[in-house]
Design a protein around this motif. Structure first.
Motif, mmCIF file in Angstrom:
data_model
loop_
_atom_site.group_PDB
_atom_site.id
_atom_site.type_symbol
_atom_site.label_atom_id
_atom_site.label_comp_id
_atom_site.label_asym_id
_atom_site.label_seq_id
_atom_site.Cartn_x
_atom_site.Cartn_y
_atom_site.Cartn_z
ATOM 1 N N PRO A 356 35.825 -26.150 5.698
ATOM 2 C CA PRO A 356 37.000 -25.302 5.899
ATOM 3 C C PRO A 356 36.938 -24.492 7.192
ATOM 4 O O PRO A 356 37.927 -23.900 7.596
ATOM 5 C CB PRO A 356 36.971 -24.360 4.687
ATOM 6 C CG PRO A 356 35.941 -24.917 3.753
ATOM 7 C CD PRO A 356 34.975 -25.663 4.605
ATOM 8 N N GLY A 357 35.763 -24.425 7.812
ATOM 9 C CA GLY A 357 35.570 -23.642 9.026
ATOM 10 C C GLY A 357 34.440 -22.647 8.862
ATOM 11 O O GLY A 357 33.651 -22.720 7.918
ATOM 12 N N PHE A 358 34.342 -21.715 9.798
ATOM 13 C CA PHE A 358 33.358 -20.639 9.728
ATOM 14 C C PHE A 358 33.917 -19.487 8.891
ATOM 15 O O PHE A 358 35.122 -19.251 8.857
ATOM 16 C CB PHE A 358 33.011 -20.129 11.126
ATOM 17 C CG PHE A 358 32.118 -21.048 11.903
ATOM 18 C CD1 PHE A 358 30.737 -20.941 11.818
ATOM 19 C CD2 PHE A 358 32.656 -22.039 12.716
ATOM 20 C CE1 PHE A 358 29.906 -21.785 12.534
ATOM 21 C CE2 PHE A 358 31.842 -22.891 13.434
ATOM 22 C CZ PHE A 358 30.458 -22.768 13.333
ATOM 23 N N MET A 359 33.032 -18.759 8.245
ATOM 24 C CA MET A 359 33.431 -17.618 7.433
ATOM 25 C C MET A 359 34.020 -16.523 8.320
ATOM 26 O O MET A 359 33.604 -16.345 9.470
ATOM 27 C CB MET A 359 32.229 -17.077 6.651
ATOM 28 C CG MET A 359 32.587 -16.032 5.620
ATOM 29 S SD MET A 359 33.752 -16.679 4.413
ATOM 30 C CE MET A 359 34.114 -15.188 3.494
ATOM 31 N N VAL A 360 34.987 -15.809 7.761
ATOM 32 C CA VAL A 360 35.599 -14.691 8.475
ATOM 33 C C VAL A 360 35.403 -13.403 7.680
ATOM 34 O O VAL A 360 35.046 -13.442 6.498
ATOM 35 C CB VAL A 360 37.110 -14.940 8.696
ATOM 36 C CG1 VAL A 360 37.329 -16.149 9.581
ATOM 37 C CG2 VAL A 360 37.842 -15.119 7.346
ATOM 38 N N GLY A 361 35.610 -12.277 8.331
ATOM 39 C CA GLY A 361 35.493 -10.985 7.656
ATOM 40 C C GLY A 361 34.533 -10.056 8.372
ATOM 41 O O GLY A 361 33.723 -10.483 9.205
ATOM 42 N N SER A 362 34.618 -8.781 8.027
ATOM 43 C CA SER A 362 33.811 -7.774 8.723
ATOM 44 C C SER A 362 32.316 -7.975 8.507
ATOM 45 O O SER A 362 31.510 -7.745 9.420
ATOM 46 C CB SER A 362 34.231 -6.370 8.279
ATOM 47 O OG SER A 362 34.030 -6.202 6.890
ATOM 48 N N ALA A 363 31.937 -8.406 7.305
ATOM 49 C CA ALA A 363 30.502 -8.553 7.019
ATOM 50 C C ALA A 363 29.857 -9.589 7.932
ATOM 51 O O ALA A 363 28.811 -9.332 8.549
ATOM 52 C CB ALA A 363 30.295 -8.932 5.556
ATOM 53 N N VAL A 392 34.966 -36.769 5.937
ATOM 54 C CA VAL A 392 35.045 -37.236 4.557
ATOM 55 C C VAL A 392 36.311 -36.714 3.888
ATOM 56 O O VAL A 392 37.027 -37.458 3.218
ATOM 57 C CB VAL A 392 33.796 -36.788 3.771
ATOM 58 C CG1 VAL A 392 33.898 -37.209 2.301
ATOM 59 C CG2 VAL A 392 32.535 -37.384 4.403
ATOM 60 N N ARG A 393 36.586 -35.432 4.099
ATOM 61 C CA ARG A 393 37.764 -34.848 3.454
ATOM 62 C C ARG A 393 38.516 -33.904 4.385
ATOM 63 O O ARG A 393 39.704 -34.039 4.540
ATOM 64 C CB ARG A 393 37.357 -34.125 2.165
ATOM 65 C CG ARG A 393 38.547 -33.679 1.338
ATOM 66 C CD ARG A 393 38.190 -33.378 -0.099
ATOM 67 N NE ARG A 393 37.227 -32.290 -0.252
ATOM 68 C CZ ARG A 393 36.975 -31.689 -1.422
ATOM 69 N NH1 ARG A 393 37.609 -32.084 -2.517
ATOM 70 N NH2 ARG A 393 36.077 -30.730 -1.499
ATOM 71 N N LYS A 394 37.838 -32.984 5.022
ATOM 72 C CA LYS A 394 38.550 -32.063 5.912
ATOM 73 C C LYS A 394 37.625 -31.564 7.012
ATOM 74 O O LYS A 394 36.397 -31.480 6.833
ATOM 75 C CB LYS A 394 39.122 -30.880 5.136
ATOM 76 C CG LYS A 394 38.100 -30.037 4.398
ATOM 77 C CD LYS A 394 38.776 -28.963 3.571
ATOM 78 C CE LYS A 394 37.764 -28.136 2.773
ATOM 79 N NZ LYS A 394 37.112 -28.925 1.714
ATOM 80 N N ALA A 395 38.230 -31.245 8.125
ATOM 81 C CA ALA A 395 37.525 -30.610 9.246
ATOM 82 C C ALA A 395 38.501 -29.643 9.872
ATOM 83 O O ALA A 395 39.366 -30.020 10.666
ATOM 84 C CB ALA A 395 37.057 -31.654 10.248
ATOM 85 N N TYR A 396 38.401 -28.374 9.489
ATOM 86 C CA TYR A 396 39.363 -27.362 9.908
ATOM 87 C C TYR A 396 38.750 -26.405 10.928
ATOM 88 O O TYR A 396 37.571 -26.025 10.834
ATOM 89 C CB TYR A 396 39.848 -26.553 8.707
ATOM 90 C CG TYR A 396 40.694 -27.329 7.713
ATOM 91 C CD1 TYR A 396 41.398 -28.472 8.084
ATOM 92 C CD2 TYR A 396 40.802 -26.900 6.386
ATOM 93 C CE1 TYR A 396 42.178 -29.174 7.168
ATOM 94 C CE2 TYR A 396 41.584 -27.596 5.470
ATOM 95 C CZ TYR A 396 42.265 -28.733 5.862
ATOM 96 O OH TYR A 396 43.027 -29.418 4.955
ATOM 97 N N GLY A 397 39.550 -26.011 11.869
ATOM 98 C CA GLY A 397 39.167 -24.991 12.828
ATOM 99 C C GLY A 397 37.922 -25.363 13.616
ATOM 100 O O GLY A 397 37.673 -26.541 13.921
ATOM 101 N N ALA A 398 37.125 -24.336 13.933
ATOM 102 C CA ALA A 398 35.887 -24.568 14.685
ATOM 103 C C ALA A 398 34.871 -25.362 13.870
ATOM 104 O O ALA A 398 33.876 -25.831 14.418
ATOM 105 C CB ALA A 398 35.285 -23.239 15.120
ATOM 106 N N GLY A 399 35.129 -25.530 12.576
ATOM 107 C CA GLY A 399 34.274 -26.398 11.767
ATOM 108 C C GLY A 399 34.263 -27.821 12.302
ATOM 109 O O GLY A 399 33.241 -28.504 12.247
#
Length: 510
Positions: A356-363, A392-399
């Protein structure tokens, strides 16, 4: 002093016997083997040739100065090795211990053979610190040699007891570390020192035990139940790697994939439904060949060696069973190191993308997710071995970038019929573009119909056939065709030119 045959034999026996019987007994009670038993279990019978047996022979109670070093073969292939003898002053280092370790690493490097470290040491002998610590041939030279050898020869560590203080860097500089649960530990300062310096009350196990390092810190790679298991990890790890960086990984007889594997059935139709990428990998590779590395750490990413038609490959796959397969700081580091390892030793790379990509958020931003993600993308960019990206199924964003997407010169980008490549998933995209309009629609059914229509429109825009028609992907392959396709494409890429950039080295976003 002149020695006759009997006196020499007695000297040898004392040196090979290790420390006092009470220390052997104490180790046995913990399930620990004698250092020389470990060596004998690991190497081919009769192949070990020891160096420095008589180190510190004039001293009382320091047989071989607490470390066994020498050359041998494992499965017929030459190695150099060292093994701390914890029956001699808890395996601590004296000046000659250090010199022996330096010499055997230098030999491994000069003869271009793997270096094996069997570690069980309490660290430096404080009483000998001037002799062993600061000089040109002091302990620092061990680490300098390890760094020089890194990527030139395989370096693998099995950790059976403590690896304390500066000595903890021996495993840290190895390619992989196998740790025996309950006995192995790594720490820079003992629990007593930690309490004295910081006030924290802890234990060696809680602070630096095998579970901590294999599941939380990532310094350990394999959590082993027994010493025999740890030695088996060393043996199996080396079986996938060439003797040195100039050679190719050793081929094995081709084995078919498991007959029961149905790759199509393993991937759910809904991208919201998780599936275990480890099962997918095992169904794709030669039966029984997958050797997973760091299985307990950053589990959202699966890495390891395996074989395709007998040839070694390194696998990097997103695992949606854990954290949805999203890339975090640790998983980025995990991928970075493994990609560099494969590239150093000529192991082709297979990326299986469901990200889905890299995790986002302040942490994660505070943890440096951008920096760690950049490090992973740097490693993907710099890797010049054959590399194939399978969506295989998805490649979103910088992922997509992190999984060796088309912009990173993979030798092929292959899409399965289930594949989606986009800046983001349909739900997130529709919300990002039409959030205000969606909020303005008062009727619930009308709102749902609007969202569904926009989702369908978005899905058409990223249709896999369109991506193939635009040459974003090189092929659309049915799951049952994927294995044969990969075998052929890796074979075609085997002779590729491997230059990357006109420079000495890049500046890595560490």
């Amino acid at each position: 002093m002149t020695l006759d045959g009997e006196a020499l034999e007695q000297l040898r026996k004392r040196a090979r016997a290790g420390g006092a019987d009470k220390y052997h007994a104490a180790n046995a009670a913990k399930g620990k083997l004698f250092a020389r038993e470990r060596v004998a279990l690991l190497v081919d019978e009769g192949s070990f040739v020891e160096d420095g047996l008589y180190a510190n022979a004039m001293a009382e109670g320091l047989p071989a100065d607490g470390v066994v070093t020498g050359t041998a073969t494992i499965d017929g292939r030459p190695v150099c090795l060292m093994a701390n003898d914890s029956t001699v002053k808890a395996g601590s280092w004296g000046a000659r211990t250090v010199e022996k370790i330096i010499r055997i690493i230098e030999r491994a490097y000069s003869t271009s053979v793997p270096m094996v470290y069997l570690v069980d040491s309490a660290g430096a002998r404080i009483t000998d610190q001037v002799d062993l610590f600061p000089g040109r041939r002091g302990a620092g030279k061990i680490f300098w040699n390890q760094v020089r050898a890194s990527g030139s020869i395989p370096q693998v560590c099995a950790l059976f007891g403590p690896s304390a203080a500066g000595g903890a860097y021996i495993p840290a500089f190895c390619d992989v570390v196998a740790m025996v649960d309950g006995n192995a530990s790594m720490y820079l300062g003992s629990d007593r020192m930690v309490e004295m310096v910081t006030g924290e009350k802890t234990t060696l196990e809680a602070m630096g035990g095998a579970k901590v390092h294999c599941a939380e810190s990532g310094v350990g790679h394999f959590l082993c139940k027994t010493e025999a298991d740890a030695l088996d990890v060393v043996r199996r790890y080396l079986s996938y790697l060439p003797t040195n960086w100039t050679q190719q990984p050793p081929a094995a007889p081709a084995v078919e994939a498991p007959e029961t594997a149905d790759l199509a059935a393993l991937v759910p139709a809904s991208e919201r439904q998780a599936f275990d990428m480890r099962r997918y990998v095992k169904g794709l590779l030669d039966d029984g060949s997958f050797f997973e590395i760091q299985a307990l750490w950053a589990k959202e990413l699966t890495i390891g060696f395996g074989r395709l038609n007998g040839e070694v490959v390194g696998v990097v796959g997103n695992n949606s069973m854990f954290k949805g397969g999203v890339l975090f700081v640790d998983s980025a580091d995990k991928a970075t190191r493994f990609v560099q390892l494969c590239d150093a030793f000529n192991v082709p790379l297979l990326f299986l993308s469901d990200v889905p990509g890299f995790m986002v958020g302040s942490a994660v931003e505070k943890q440096g997710i951008i920096r760690h993600g950049a490090k992973m993308i740097t490693a993907i960019s710099e890797a010049t071995v054959p590399k194939i990206c399978v969506v295989v199924r998805k490649a979103y964003g910088a992922g997509l970038y992190a999984m060796a997407g088309p912009g990173f010169e993979p030798d092929a980008t292959i899409a399965l019929p289930t594949a989606k490549i986009a800046v983001m998933g349909a739900e997130a995209a529709v919300n990002a573009v039409y959030a205000n309009k969606i909020a303005a629609i008062g009727d619930e059914s009308e709102r749902a119909a609007f969202v569904a229509a926009k989702r369908e429109e978005y899905e058409r825009d990223i249709d896999v056939v369109r991506l193939a028609s635009e040459l974003v992907v090189d092929a659309i392959v049915e799951p049952h065709e994927l294995r044969v396709e990969l075998v052929r494409r890796f074979a075609a890429a085997r002779t590729k030119e491997r230059h990357f950039s006109r420079r000495r080295h890049g500046v890595t976003p560490v």
